[in-house]
Structures are given as C-alpha cells and as structure tokens.
Design an enzyme around this catalytic site. Structure first.
Site, PDB file in Angstrom:
ATOM      1  N   TYR A 167      35.154  -0.057  19.960  1.00 53.01           N
ATOM      2  CA  TYR A 167      33.960   0.710  19.559  1.00 53.01           C
ATOM      3  C   TYR A 167      34.253   1.537  18.313  1.00 53.01           C
ATOM      4  CZ  TYR A 167      30.616   4.610  19.669  1.00 53.01           C
ATOM      5  OH  TYR A 167      29.700   5.570  19.330  1.00 53.01           O
TER       6      TYR A 167
ATOM      7  N   THR B   8      30.879   8.442  14.660  1.00 54.85           N
ATOM      8  CA  THR B   8      31.469   8.960  15.896  1.00 54.85           C
ATOM      9  C   THR B   8      32.853   9.586  15.717  1.00 54.85           C
ATOM     10  OG1 THR B   8      32.319   8.224  18.045  1.00 54.85           O
ATOM     11  CG2 THR B   8      32.316   6.593  16.312  1.00 54.85           C
TER      12      THR B   8
ATOM     13  N   VAL C  19      19.332   9.750  20.537  1.00 59.92           N
ATOM     14  CA  VAL C  19      19.075  10.384  19.241  1.00 59.92           C
ATOM     15  C   VAL C  19      17.749   9.894  18.664  1.00 59.92           C
ATOM     16  CG1 VAL C  19      19.964  10.705  16.911  1.00 59.92           C
ATOM     17  CG2 VAL C  19      21.538  10.705  18.848  1.00 59.92           C
TER      18      VAL C  19
ATOM     19  N   LYS D 234      32.656   1.084  14.571  1.00 57.18           N
ATOM     20  CA  LYS D 234      31.902   2.177  13.937  1.00 57.18           C
ATOM     21  C   LYS D 234      32.537   2.547  12.598  1.00 57.18           C
ATOM     22  CE  LYS D 234      28.924   4.400  15.390  1.00 57.18           C
ATOM     23  NZ  LYS D 234      27.445   4.268  15.218  1.00 57.18           N
TER      24      LYS D 234
HETATM   25  N1  LIG Z   1      26.372   8.953  22.954  1.00 60.27           N
HETATM   26  C1  LIG Z   1      27.461   9.563  22.480  1.00 60.27           C
HETATM   27  O1  LIG Z   1      28.160  10.305  23.191  1.00 60.27           O
HETATM   28  C2  LIG Z   1      27.843   9.392  21.028  1.00 60.27           C
HETATM   29  C3  LIG Z   1      29.032   9.996  20.561  1.00 60.27           C
HETATM   30  C4  LIG Z   1      29.383   9.841  19.221  1.00 60.27           C
HETATM   31  C5  LIG Z   1      28.565   9.114  18.378  1.00 60.27           C
HETATM   32  N2  LIG Z   1      27.445   8.529  18.860  1.00 60.27           N
HETATM   33  C6  LIG Z   1      26.615   7.752  17.931  1.00 60.27           C
HETATM   34  O2  LIG Z   1      25.332   8.343  17.911  1.00 60.27           O
HETATM   35  C7  LIG Z   1      24.346   7.344  17.635  1.00 60.27           C
HETATM   36  C8  LIG Z   1      23.235   7.441  18.656  1.00 60.27           C
HETATM   37  O3  LIG Z   1      23.797   7.348  19.953  1.00 60.27           O
HETATM   38  P1  LIG Z   1      22.896   7.485  21.261  1.00 60.27           P
HETATM   39  O4  LIG Z   1      23.648   8.326  22.220  1.00 60.27           O
HETATM   40  O5  LIG Z   1      21.500   7.829  20.890  1.00 60.27           O
HETATM   41  O6  LIG Z   1      22.956   5.973  21.765  1.00 60.27           O
HETATM   42  P2  LIG Z   1      22.095   5.248  22.883  1.00 60.27           P
HETATM   43  O7  LIG Z   1      21.316   6.236  23.667  1.00 60.27           O
HETATM   44  O8  LIG Z   1      23.030   4.330  23.582  1.00 60.27           O
HETATM   45  O9  LIG Z   1      21.062   4.403  22.019  1.00 60.27           O
HETATM   46  C9  LIG Z   1      21.476   3.306  21.265  1.00 60.27           C
HETATM   47  C10 LIG Z   1      20.253   2.721  20.596  1.00 60.27           C
HETATM   48  O10 LIG Z   1      20.670   1.588  19.833  1.00 60.27           O
HETATM   49  C11 LIG Z   1      19.767   0.537  20.158  1.00 60.27           C
HETATM   50  N3  LIG Z   1      20.338  -0.775  19.969  1.00 60.27           N
HETATM   51  C12 LIG Z   1      21.471  -1.289  20.466  1.00 60.27           C
HETATM   52  N4  LIG Z   1      21.584  -2.568  20.070  1.00 60.27           N
HETATM   53  C13 LIG Z   1      20.493  -2.858  19.329  1.00 60.27           C
HETATM   54  C14 LIG Z   1      20.004  -4.014  18.659  1.00 60.27           C
HETATM   55  N5  LIG Z   1      20.686  -5.177  18.656  1.00 60.27           N
HETATM   56  N6  LIG Z   1      18.846  -3.926  17.978  1.00 60.27           N
HETATM   57  C15 LIG Z   1      18.118  -2.783  17.955  1.00 60.27           C
HETATM   58  N7  LIG Z   1      18.513  -1.674  18.579  1.00 60.27           N
HETATM   59  C16 LIG Z   1      19.688  -1.714  19.251  1.00 60.27           C
HETATM   60  C17 LIG Z   1      19.416   0.755  21.614  1.00 60.27           C
HETATM   61  O11 LIG Z   1      18.283   0.006  21.939  1.00 60.27           O
HETATM   62  P3  LIG Z   1      17.980  -0.469  23.465  1.00 60.27           P
HETATM   63  O12 LIG Z   1      17.449   0.754  24.152  1.00 60.27           O
HETATM   64  O13 LIG Z   1      16.974  -1.543  23.300  1.00 60.27           O
HETATM   65  O14 LIG Z   1      19.288  -0.945  24.030  1.00 60.27           O
HETATM   66  C18 LIG Z   1      19.186   2.244  21.598  1.00 60.27           C
HETATM   67  O15 LIG Z   1      17.918   2.535  21.064  1.00 60.27           O
HETATM   68  C19 LIG Z   1      25.105   6.020  17.601  1.00 60.27           C
HETATM   69  O16 LIG Z   1      25.428   5.724  16.283  1.00 60.27           O
HETATM   70  C20 LIG Z   1      26.389   6.320  18.347  1.00 60.27           C
HETATM   71  O17 LIG Z   1      27.452   5.475  17.930  1.00 60.27           O
HETATM   72  C21 LIG Z   1      27.051   8.656  20.165  1.00 60.27           C
END
Ligand SMILES: NC(=O)c1ccc[n+]([C@@H]2O[C@H](COP(=O)([O-])OP(=O)(O)OC[C@H]3O[C@@H](n4cnc5c(N)ncnc54)[C@H](OP(=O)(O)O)[C@@H]3O)[C@@H](O)[C@H]2O)c1
Length: 307
Positions: free
Chosen positions: A134, A110, A20, A138
């Site tokens: 998780y 989520t 995202v 959240k």
């Molecule tokens: N993916 C799904 O299917 C899904 C479904 C429902 C909701 N969501 C929500 O949507 C949002 C975005 O998800 P996404 O799919 O984009 O997730 P993602 O691709 O896994 O990206 C997670 C991001 O969080 C960063 N992060 C994790 N720990 C961190 C820390 N300690 N300090 C700074 N940055 C940190 C990661 O950085 P690094 O790259 O350095 O690790 C990465 O940039 C989240 O809130 C997630 O809970 C996702």
C-alpha cells in the site's frame, strides 16, 4: 452583472463515497465554488480512459484525488489492483490535467510512505521507505503527480476517521457493544485525522491553487494535533462514548507483535504539519476535539418521538 465572473467554479473529486470524499461533499463551500464527485460508474480509477474522459468532461478549476485502494492488508496479496488505483490512476489524472492546460491537482497520500522507525514527527522532506505494498503504491502515486506538472499539492495524512465508512472509531464502538475488554495496540504512535478537517484543508488548498498560479506547491502534511497511540484513541473513544450513553469497555494495551497483520505498520506515524501552516495558514486543531465531534454525530441522542 458580469456573468463570467459569477460562474460557479467546479472541483472534480475522486473517491466521493469514501470518508474524505463524503466530507468534501458535505463542506460548506465558499460562494461560487462547487464540489463534483462522480460515482465510480462514471469515474473508475482502475480505468485510465474513464479518468481521461472525466477530466475532459468539464473545465474543472481543480482536481482533488481522494480515491484510493485503502485496504492495507489486502494490498499485500492484491498488488496489481493496489498499484492500478494508487499509482496508475494518479498518473492518468495528472496526464489528463496537464493535457487540459494544467488543472491543479490536490492528491491525498499517506504516512505509510515512511518507515516509521524514529521517534519524532515526520517532515515533508524526510526520506521515504514504505514498509508494504500500500505505502509503495501510494509513493508511486506521489511521484506520478509530482513529476507531471508544477501545479500540484500532495497532502499526506494519517489515521483518518469519520462518522461514516470503515474506520477505527466505528470499529471500537462496534466491538465495545459486544465485549467488556478490548485489547488494542499501544506501540504504534501517531495522531488522528478527522476526515472533515482534512476535507476543509484540501478544499482550501485546491481553491487557492485554482486562483493563483504561484500558490505553494509540493508535499504537505495534514493531521489533527497531538501525539497518541491506537490504545490512546480507543480509550478516548470509549470514555467519550460512555459519557454520551454509548457503549464502553476496558481497553488493555498490547504490542504490535501480539496483533500480527499481513502488512507491517509504521511504529511512528506522527506527521509534522508545519509546512501547511506556513504556506496555507492551515492550523489543525487537537485530535480530541475533532474526535468529540465525530462521536457527537455517531452517538447523537434520538430526537423526540413524533406522533
Ligand atoms: N483511511 C486512512 O486511515 C488513511 C490514512 C492515510 C491516508 N489515507 C488516504 O486518504 C485518502 C482517502 O482515504 P479514505 O479514508 O477516504 O478512504 P476510503 O474511505 O477507503 O475511500 C476510498 C475511496 O476510493 C474509492 N475507490 C477505490 N477504488 C476505486 C476505483 N477503482 N474507482 C473509483 N473509486 C475508487 C472508493 O470507492 P468505493 O466506495 O466504490 O469502493 C472510495 O470512494 C486516500 O488517498 C488514502 O490513501 C487514508
């Protein structure tokens, strides 16, 4: 010319390297608006002091919290780290935003806050009951944001995919490159969300909140439209992949019981997006159309060779 009225307004984004966060940085923002996504070295969500310093660094017009601990299965055995990033970080962000005078926060959450135990789409005010660490972490993040200050939007989403990062679409393409038959869970229901579509919605909400103190606040859902299952998504991915000359495979339906994972998943993740449409005029498009754009990007034919 009035310099003050033409100054660029900046939106702080966490998790810029994620699906995202990446799409937020690829958005064509309206004139006068800019996304700023500091790298983890400058904004560490596991460190409240780093969060406070990043929020204090500039007069942000809004904050979008797209960063999270998203390793759902790993979270079951890495509880403190998951809560640090998914619960404590939103609390620290909200506290810093309040201290800075009430910067509006758009927080991504989520479908995993729901138990998934009913057949119809989840509404924003349906009772929550996460099935695992998780989802619980959240949910705690939602509570931290929701109780800190009135200017917030909690945007729950589900099944996020894109052309980058780790996600189901890329996994299916990778597996299909090596195997003729894939076995995919067919008893978990939901709808896909293109990270690009979600990013556009998040930015629109953030800009409106930054411009209007009375912009609608609270909990919203965003996912692309139309119910399916992971099996249905896999079939669509591989059919469209084959049509583009990419990998293909037969997709056999299996039950969740046949594919055990450390964390339980909701059987129904379908989210009603009625509220974001009503309050922000955002109407998500069908998931199949959004998926096709991702596959176009992933499977784009190489351009003509240059000398
Ligand atoms: N993916 C799904 O299917 C899904 C479904 C429902 C909701 N969501 C929500 O949507 C949002 C975005 O998800 P996404 O799919 O984009 O997730 P993602 O691709 O896994 O990206 C997670 C991001 O969080 C960063 N992060 C994790 N720990 C961190 C820390 N300690 N300090 C700074 N940055 C940190 C990661 O950085 P690094 O790259 O350095 O690790 C990465 O940039 C989240 O809130 C997630 O809970 C996702």
């Amino acid at each position: 010319m009035d310099g003050a009225s033409t100054a660029t307004r900046e939106i702080l984004v966490t998790g810029g390297s994620g699906q995202v966060g990446t799409e937020l940085q690829r958005l064509a923002m309206p004139p006068g608006w800019r996304i700023v996504a500091p790298p983890r070295g400058e904004l560490d969500l596991a460190d409240p002091r780093s969060i406070a310093a990043a929020v204090r660094a500039r007069p942000w017009a809004a904050i979008i919290n797209a960063g999270a601990y998203t390793a759902v299965d790993q979270a079951e055995s890495d509880v403190v780290a998951a809560w640090q990033v998914n619960a404590m970080a939103p609390a620290a962000l909200a506290a810093a935003a309040t201290e800075a005078g009430g910067i509006p926060i758009v927080h991504v959450s989520t479908d995993y806050v729901f138990p998934g135990d009913r057949a119809v789409a989840w509404e924003v005010d349906d009772p929550v009951a996460p099935l695992g660490v998780y989802g619980a972490s959240k949910l705690a993040g939602e509570l931290a944001i929701g109780t800190a200050q009135p200017r917030h939007a909690i945007v729950r989403t589900a099944w996020v995919v894109s052309a980058h990062g780790r996600n189901f679409v890329k996994t299916m393409l990778r597996l299909a490159a090596d195997r003729d038959v894939l076995r995919v869970v067919a008893d978990q229901h939901g709808s896909l969300t293109a990270a690009a579509d979600l990013a556009a919605a998040l930015a629109a909400v953030a800009i409106r909140m930054a411009q209007d103190d009375g912009a609608p606040a609270g909990i919203f859902h965003f996912a692309n439209q139309g119910p399916t299952t992971w099996h249905g998504v896999a079939e669509a991915v591989l059919k469209e992949s084959a049509a583009r000359g990419g990998p293909s495979a037969q997709v056999l339906p299996i039950s969740s019981a046949e594919y055990p994972t450390p964390a339980r998943r909701p059987a129904n993740s379908l989210l009603s997006t009625a509220r974001i449409t009503r309050d922000y005029g955002i109407a998500p498009r069908p998931w199949q159309i959004a998926l096709n754009e991702i596959l176009d990007e992933l499977l784009a034919a190489p351009g003509p060779a240059t000398a």
